[in-house]
Design an enzyme around this catalytic site. Structure first.
Site: not given
Length: 302
Positions: A123-124, A164, A250, A280
């Site tokens: 993710d980030w 999202w 995901d 995810h």
């Protein structure tokens, strides 16, 4: 920079998370310092694994992986990004920028003097970690890319991401635990859901979590687009070994593993994996299996 600090008692008796806290302080870029928390587990003399989380999680995400990696002889450093976990949380959404997040983790790496790093990013954690690799490639030995991207805004992020982002800005009550639960294939128990809510006692603590989705470059002229394009130029010239390990369920990051496999020279010939029954937040769904694959990858590329 004005900030909030989550009370320690919010982190008492969390399930499977008995790692002692460690702290350092990073430049807030406004003349002050922010406290950044990190987990430090495993042999201190071993080459480090830098495990970076994303939105809206914290180092708790890696709780099922850290023991596996540490038992295999690896040192694991798992920071909480500023605004998350036990790290300080600036009050204003405008205090959170993509560039500052990169700088804050870069300063942490330099303060800890980490070298020979295996980056594990999701993710980030990837948006930040891959910029770090491009900025200081001499400190990194290999990369594990898990359910992440390095967007420039030149290609659309897709409908699932746009949904999202819209949800993150419009939902009246932003519940981190329920969001993580919804991003898994197997679901979370009540204790784990509560642990993801723990850093945010009330909405004032959520500025970073609310702002993060808006920092993803989605147009070619986004403030972070040029920096990400420059990072890609560096990454495409590196021969660091790269392993992609994505969750098959995901929807937000579906297919982006192939981008890394095609664009990064060190990805050629690696045992890339699309993990079944993993969403995810694959660290929740298949954390121990992912950790074992990381151990195998490190052994094969050392």
């Amino acid at each position: 920079m004005d900030y909030l600090r989550t009370p320690d008692d919010r982190f008492a008796d969390l399930p499977d998370f008995d790692f002692p806290p460690h702290y350092l302080h990073v430049d807030d870029t406004q003349g002050g310092r922010l406290r950044l928390h990190y987990v430090d587990a495993g042999p201190a003399e071993a080459a480090p694994i830098l495990a970076l989380h994303g939105e809206p999680t914290w180092s708790f995400l890696y709780r099922h992986m850290i023991p596996v990696l540490a038992r295999a002889g690896h040192r694991v450093i798992a920071p909480d990004l500023i605004g998350f976990g036990r790290s300080d949380k600036p009050r204003q959404r405008s205090d959170y920028t993509y560039g500052r997040h990169v700088d804050w983790i870069a300063e942490a790496v330099e303060q800890l003097d980490l070298d020979g790093i295996t980056l594990v990013c999701q993710d980030w954690g990837g948006l930040i970690g891959l910029r770090l690799v491009a900025q200081m490639p001499q400190r990194f030995a290999r990369i594990v890319v898990a359910n992440t991207a390095l967007p420039t805004g030149d290609q659309p992020m897709g409908e699932a991401f746009e949904n999202w982002r819209s949800y993150s800005q419009t939902v009246p009550e932003f519940r981190a635990g329920r969001i993580v639960h919804g991003g898994t294939a197997r679901g979370l128990g009540a204790q784990a859901i509560a642990a993801y809510d723990a850093p945010f006692p009330d909405p004032a603590y959520l500025a970073g979590a609310r702002q993060f989705p808006m920092l993803v470059p989605t147009t070619p002229d986004d403030p972070a687009s040029d920096a990400n394009r420059a990072a890609w130029t560096v990454l495409q010239g590196l021969d660091l070994p790269v392993l992609t390990a994505f969750g098959a369920d995901d929807r937000i990051m579906a297919g982006l593993d192939r981008v890394f496999q095609a664009r990064m020279p060190g990805a050629r010939g690696q045992p890339h994996v699309l993990l079944p029954q993993a969403g995810h937040f694959l660290q929740e769904d298949v954390g121990p299996e992912l950790a074992e694959r990381i151990c195998d990858f490190i052994a094969a590329t050392s």
